[in-house]
Design a protein around this motif. Sequence first.
Motif, PDB file in Angstrom:
ATOM      1  N   UNK A 193       0.751  -1.207  -0.052  1.00 28.10           N
ATOM      2  CA  UNK A 193      -0.019  -0.163   0.096  1.00 28.10           C
ATOM      3  C   UNK A 193       0.747   1.278   0.038  1.00 28.10           C
ATOM      4  N   UNK A 194       2.064   0.948   0.329  1.00 30.73           N
ATOM      5  CA  UNK A 194       3.044   2.318   0.526  1.00 30.73           C
ATOM      6  C   UNK A 194       3.687   2.738  -1.108  1.00 30.73           C
ATOM      7  N   UNK A 195       3.602   1.696  -1.855  1.00 28.88           N
ATOM      8  CA  UNK A 195       4.455   1.630  -3.233  1.00 28.88           C
ATOM      9  C   UNK A 195       3.920   2.814  -3.887  1.00 28.88           C
ATOM     10  N   UNK A 196       2.850   3.368  -4.156  1.00 31.55           N
ATOM     11  CA  UNK A 196       2.337   4.252  -4.990  1.00 31.55           C
ATOM     12  C   UNK A 196       3.064   5.750  -4.602  1.00 31.55           C
ATOM     13  N   UNK A 197       3.497   5.691  -3.270  1.00 28.04           N
ATOM     14  CA  UNK A 197       4.256   7.026  -3.126  1.00 28.04           C
ATOM     15  C   UNK A 197       5.885   6.815  -3.306  1.00 28.04           C
ATOM     16  N   UNK A 198       6.035   5.568  -4.012  1.00 26.33           N
ATOM     17  CA  UNK A 198       7.644   5.629  -4.311  1.00 26.33           C
ATOM     18  C   UNK A 198       7.834   4.830  -5.692  1.00 26.33           C
ATOM     19  N   UNK A 236      12.699  -4.130  -7.952  1.00 23.97           N
ATOM     20  CA  UNK A 236      11.770  -3.144  -8.438  1.00 23.97           C
ATOM     21  C   UNK A 236      10.611  -3.859  -9.356  1.00 23.97           C
ATOM     22  N   UNK A 237      11.005  -5.034 -10.040  1.00 19.19           N
ATOM     23  CA  UNK A 237       9.973  -5.923 -10.604  1.00 19.19           C
ATOM     24  C   UNK A 237       9.195  -6.575  -9.594  1.00 19.19           C
ATOM     25  N   UNK A 238       9.647  -7.003  -8.768  1.00 21.49           N
ATOM     26  CA  UNK A 238       8.731  -7.729  -7.701  1.00 21.49           C
ATOM     27  C   UNK A 238       7.877  -6.476  -6.899  1.00 21.49           C
ATOM     28  N   UNK A 239       8.261  -5.409  -6.864  1.00 24.31           N
ATOM     29  CA  UNK A 239       7.523  -4.105  -6.243  1.00 24.31           C
ATOM     30  C   UNK A 239       6.459  -3.776  -7.172  1.00 24.31           C
ATOM     31  N   UNK A 240       6.779  -3.882  -8.486  1.00 21.20           N
ATOM     32  CA  UNK A 240       5.503  -3.686  -9.484  1.00 21.20           C
ATOM     33  C   UNK A 240       4.322  -4.697  -9.495  1.00 21.20           C
ATOM     34  N   UNK A 300      -2.691   1.842 -10.809  1.00 24.01           N
ATOM     35  CA  UNK A 300      -2.806   2.168 -12.360  1.00 24.01           C
ATOM     36  C   UNK A 300      -2.077   3.306 -12.491  1.00 24.01           C
ATOM     37  N   UNK A 301      -2.284   4.395 -11.741  1.00 26.09           N
ATOM     38  CA  UNK A 301      -1.913   5.849 -11.849  1.00 26.09           C
ATOM     39  C   UNK A 301      -0.288   5.756 -11.571  1.00 26.09           C
ATOM     40  N   UNK A 302       0.148   5.053 -10.782  1.00 25.87           N
ATOM     41  CA  UNK A 302       1.603   5.024 -10.671  1.00 25.87           C
ATOM     42  C   UNK A 302       2.153   4.574 -11.683  1.00 25.87           C
ATOM     43  N   UNK A 303       1.819   3.446 -12.245  1.00 24.65           N
ATOM     44  CA  UNK A 303       2.223   3.028 -13.555  1.00 24.65           C
ATOM     45  C   UNK A 303       2.377   4.114 -14.715  1.00 24.65           C
TER      46      UNK A 303
END
Length: 508
Positions: free
Chosen positions: A76-81, A100-104, A118-121
Motif C-alpha cells: 500500500x506504500x508503493x504508490x508513493x515510491x 523493483x520488478x517484484x515491487x511492481x 494504475x496511476x503510479x504505472x
Amino acid sequence: MEPSPAPGELGAMLQAAGDFASYPGLHSDDTVKQFLERCPLPKLLGALQSEADAPGMVETVTECLDKVFSSRYGASLLPSYGAFIQAGLLTDSKGIRKLACKAVLNLLDKAEDSAAAVETVVQHNLYPVLINCLIDGDEEISAIILDAVKRLAEIPNGAEIIFPPDGQGSVQLDRVASQSSSLARIRILSLIAKLFTVSSYTATAIRDSNLLSIFEDEIKDRRDMLKTLSALEVLYELVEHPHSNIFLLKTNLLQLIIDVINDSSADSVIRSRATLISGRLLSSVDAFTVIDQSCVTNLLAAIDKILKMEESQNTDEIESALETLGLIGTTTQGAHFLLTSSNVARHVVETSFDRQGRGRQLAALHAFGSICGVDRQEDQMKLDGQAEEYLKRLVYTTAANSSKLTPSGYRVISGLVVREWCLREVCLNSEIIRLVTDPTMETTKLGMEARYNCCVAINKSLSSSQLLHEKSLSELIGKLNDAVRRGPYLSERKRVEARPVVVPAERF
C-alpha cells in the motif's frame, strides 16, 4: 533521492534488516509496521542509493524490502515510491532490478486501491521500462515481469495501458519483436499468450494489433529448431485457453501447422508438438463453423501419413497423432468428420485392438473413448446415422481381423455401450461383466473409479434398453446392480493389500 542513513545508523539498520529478512515466512502487517517504525522506508531506500560500501548491504536491504513489499501494508506504500521503482528498473544492479520488478507485481496485486496502482504505472511510465526488462533481463526477472504485466491487464483500466483504444501506445509489441533477438521474441510471445487469456478485450486487442502474426513468423522460419520449438510450446499453452480457437482459426496458423507436420526434414519433436496444437485448435464446439473443411481434410491427411509409418519410426510422434485424433473427436462435429470424411479413424480403432505397443494402445484407447462420446454431454454421445453406421462397421471389421475380439479399456466400453449393438455384445461377454463388477480387480483409486464408471455406464444403458427384459440377462443385471450399489472402492473389511500382478493384454 531518499535520505541515506547516518554513518552511525547504518550498522544497526543493516542488523535489523538482516533479522527481518531472515524470517522464513511472510510477515504480518503489524510486524511490518513495527519494523518500519524502527527502520523508516525512506532510509532503507536511501541505503540502496548511497555510496556506502558495507559488505552485503545491497543484498540485505533488497531482501528486507522484498519482505516489506510482499505484505499488504508494504504494498500500500508503493504508490508513493513510483520514482524509486522506475530507477530500480533502470539500474544495472540485478538485485535491485529484481526488487523493483517484484515491487511492481506487489503494487498491482496487493494494493487495495487499484486506481492508484494504475496511476503510479502511468505517472512514472513503468510499462515501457518493464518491457525493456522483459527483453534484456534474465529468466527470473522475465518471469516476474510476465506476471506483473498480466496482472496489470487484469485491473480495470490497466489493459488500456498495454492496448490503448486509439492503438497508439508507447510500446508496439510487434515492432519490439521485429527488432529483438530470437530469445526476446519468444518472451514477447509468452507475454502475448498470457495477455490473451485475461479477457475477450485483451484477446481482441491482440488480434486487432496483428500480434498473432509473430507466431506465424516464428513457425514459418524453421531454420532454427530450438526457436521453432519454443514458439510452438508457447502456442501449445495458448490454444489450451477456451476462446483461443475462434481467434486463431481465423489466421493462417493452422495451415502453417499442417506445413510443419508435413515437413519430413523437421525434427519429430517439432512435428509432434504441431500435431497436438492442431488437435487443440479443433477440439472446440465452434471450430468447424470457423475453419474451411478442406483445411481439416489436409490436416487429417498429414496425420494419416504419420500413422502409416513403419514400427521403427518415432513412437512419440505416433502417440501424439493418435491423441490429436481424440482431441478432434471430442466434439460431435469432430467425431462425425473423422468417421465420414476421412479414413483416418481406422488407425484409432485398429490400435485399440492391438496387442503390441502398450503406449500406442493407451493413446488409441483414450482417443477411441473421445470419439465414442465419453467427453460429451449424455445427449450428444451418439452421432448421426451415417457416422454411427461407419463406427459400427469399423469396430466389427477390426474385430474380425484381430485375434483380440474386443477392445480393452473401461473408457472405450463406457462410450460404446450407449449403442445397442455394443451393449448386447458386452452383455453376452461374461468376462467383461466379471471384470467391471469385481471390486478387487483394481488396486489404485483411478483404476477403481474407471472400473466403477464403466459398470455404471453399462447398467444405465441397460436400464433404458429392451435387453432389460430378457430373462437370460437377469443374473447379469443383478450383478451390475449390486456392483453399482457397492460404489467404486472396496469396503474396509474386504480391502486387501496392493500386490504386483501380471496384466494380460486383453485386460479391460
